[in-house]
Design a protein around this motif. Structure first.
Motif, PDB file in Angstrom:
ATOM      1  N   PRO A 124      72.837   6.744  42.004  1.00  0.00           N
ATOM      2  CA  PRO A 124      72.585   7.753  43.040  1.00  0.00           C
ATOM      3  C   PRO A 124      72.949   9.169  42.605  1.00  0.00           C
ATOM      4  N   ASP A 125      73.933   9.309  41.711  1.00  0.00           N
ATOM      5  CA  ASP A 125      74.281  10.638  41.209  1.00  0.00           C
ATOM      6  C   ASP A 125      73.237  11.147  40.218  1.00  0.00           C
ATOM      7  N   VAL A 126      72.620  10.234  39.489  1.00  0.00           N
ATOM      8  CA  VAL A 126      71.568  10.613  38.542  1.00  0.00           C
ATOM      9  C   VAL A 126      70.273  10.948  39.278  1.00  0.00           C
ATOM     10  N   LEU A 127      69.991  10.209  40.367  1.00  0.00           N
ATOM     11  CA  LEU A 127      68.762  10.400  41.151  1.00  0.00           C
ATOM     12  C   LEU A 127      69.146  10.731  42.597  1.00  0.00           C
ATOM     13  N   PRO A 128      69.507  11.972  42.891  1.00  0.00           N
ATOM     14  CA  PRO A 128      69.950  12.316  44.248  1.00  0.00           C
ATOM     15  C   PRO A 128      68.847  12.256  45.291  1.00  0.00           C
ATOM     16  N   ASP A 129      67.567  12.368  44.884  1.00  0.00           N
ATOM     17  CA  ASP A 129      66.462  12.280  45.834  1.00  0.00           C
ATOM     18  C   ASP A 129      66.302  10.830  46.301  1.00  0.00           C
ATOM     19  N   GLU A 130      66.266  10.613  47.622  1.00  0.00           N
ATOM     20  CA  GLU A 130      66.249   9.249  48.156  1.00  0.00           C
ATOM     21  C   GLU A 130      64.999   8.484  47.760  1.00  0.00           C
ATOM     22  N   ALA A 131      63.833   9.156  47.738  1.00  0.00           N
ATOM     23  CA  ALA A 131      62.592   8.473  47.364  1.00  0.00           C
ATOM     24  C   ALA A 131      62.670   7.991  45.910  1.00  0.00           C
ATOM     25  N   GLU A 132      63.188   8.844  45.023  1.00  0.00           N
ATOM     26  CA  GLU A 132      63.331   8.429  43.625  1.00  0.00           C
ATOM     27  C   GLU A 132      64.344   7.296  43.486  1.00  0.00           C
TER      28      GLU A 132
END
Length: 443
Positions: A124-132
């Motif tokens: 989640p820290d690497v991909l902060p965007d929820e869709a990603e």
């Protein structure tokens, strides 16, 4: 879904996950053959105890490992855990006594109980965007299912060329390459505040946040539903195929492939579905579907015998689809339920509590099949899943808002939190933390 691999950090971490999974798959096959060499017909007992030790390590040590690791660099923890797993796998070809298997497997799974929650909390820290992040969860689900399908075939191919001890060498290489990829990735560090708390608070913080958050209490209950039906599939499919249908190893592989294909189908569909629907109805629908399929299939087996082979494969694929529908979105709930510095503790709590469900359902699936027959066992586990669904509906009500109006009578009037939100009574996205220790029952 594949587009998220354009993120170089996630690409490296995902590659590390896939390679470590392949190594783990080779380990599973090699361990079974090693157990048979050492224990003969008692190999099943040896493997059963080894799996129990795995679950004990997951349930008991994951929160402890996370509490200790919070004071250490995140990348160092991940690489160190891979190094320990590689060293243990390197020892396995030299095992000569059954007790040595137990010791080595407990150490290896303790390292996995450290690595896996820390790894999951990093994404989640690497991909902060929820869709990603949702696409990343689905991609991880696909990786697990493909590993279950392909690793046994890869192991079988290797066994035509070399002895089974070389499978452990493949496991070592898998963990070494995984560690190198993590070492080269730009892993975001933990927040500075996370390691400053006393050990006792770090040890219990994840469980406290988890059990104080309605959606996570619901997730735990849904974990029970998924593990109940999933345990029946994983424990009893071999007996159903070999004894019930008179099938061979290829038939067993086909049955497990049907389950995996259903799970992969859900992983492919869920990213778009979750753009249109909230997590709760998707997960509840999957769990309720598991209950219905388990109870109907169990009743049919009890009173009418096994269905046709094609119907059986379709049912297993349906169970796989519903199972993944429950489990795949869980990372979204965990991400949404804690601040970044608390995510490792919350992911460790999920890791421990979800495996506690498996610690109950695995032996239940085996014992019930022996005592009640396959149909009765599936009905019993379907009723356990129903219990999970009922509890989830009670503890995770529909319509909970992310922004909740609440008051802070306990905070001093000049507290920074009150100044930031305009007074004692205010609304914002609510998570359990130092200023919000209980979930508000009313605005």
């Amino acid at each position: 879904m594949i587009a998220i691999l354009n993120n170089p950090t996630f690409r490296a971490l995902f590659a590390a996950q896939v390679i470590a999974l392949v190594g783990t798959g080779l380990l599973t096959v090699g361990l079974g053959l090693l157990a048979y060499d050492l224990a003969g017909e008692r190999a099943g007992v040896v493997l059963g105890l080894a799996l129990t030790l795995k679950m004990v390590a997951y349930v008991g040590l994951s929160p402890v490992a996370q509490a200790v690791a919070t004071r250490l660099p995140r990348k160092g923890v991940l690489v160190g855990a891979d190094a320990v797993r590689a060293l243990v796998a390197l020892c396995l070809p030299f095992v000569s006594e059954v007790w040595q298997i137990y010791v080595l497997i407990f150490v290896l799974q303790s390292a996995s109980a450290t690595f896996t929650p820390a790894f999951q909390a990093t994404i989640p820290d690497v991909l902060p965007d929820e869709a990603e992040y949702t696409r990343a969860l689905s991609l991880s689900r696909l990786a697990y299912d493909l590993e279950n399908l392909l690793s046994p075939a890869f192991a079988a191919l290797l066994l035509t060329l070399v002895g089974y001890s070389w499978l452990f060498v493949g496991t070592v290489l898998g963990f070494v390459v995984s560690g190198l990829l993590v070492l080269l990735a730009a892993v975001p560090p933990l927040g500075a505040d996370a390691g400053q708390r006393p050990f006792r608070e770090r040890l219990t913080r994840g469980i406290r946040i988890y059990l104080a958050t309605p959606r996570l209490r619901g997730l735990w209950a849904l974990n029970l539903a998924a593990s109940a039906v999933g345990a029946f599939v994983l424990v009893n499919t071999v007996v159903l195929v070999r004894s019930g249908y008179g099938g061979d190893e290829r038939s067993l592989a086909l049955a497990m492939a049907a389950f995996g294909a259903g799970s992969m189908g859900a992983a492919l569909i869920l990213p778009r579905l979750l753009e249109r629907m909230a997590d709760r109805p998707v997960m509840m629908g999957g769990a309720q579907g598991l209950v219905v399929v388990a109870l109907i299939m169990g009743a049919l087996i009890s009173f009418g015998g096994l269905p046709g082979w094609t119907v059986f494969l379709l049912v297993w694929a349906m169970i796989g689809f519903l199972y993944a529908s429950v489990l795949t979105p869980s990372g979204r709930l965990l991400r949404r339920s804690a601040h970044a510095e608390d995510r490792p503790a919350v992911f460790a709590a999920q890791f421990a509590l979800s495996h506690a469900c498996w610690l109950v359902t695995y032996p239940t699936a085996g014992w019930a099949a022996q005592g009640l027959g396959m149909g009765g066992a599936l009905v019993l586990l379907g009723l356990m899943a129903l219990l999970g669904v009922v509890v989830a509906r009670v503890v995770w009500p529909a319509g909970l808002k992310r922004e909740i109006v609440h008051e802070h009578p306990d905070l001093p009037s000049d507290h920074p939190h009150l100044r930031a939100h305009g007074g004692r009574r205010h609304a914002h996205v609510f998570v359990i933390d130092d200023e919000h220790r209980v979930w508000p029952t009313q605005g």
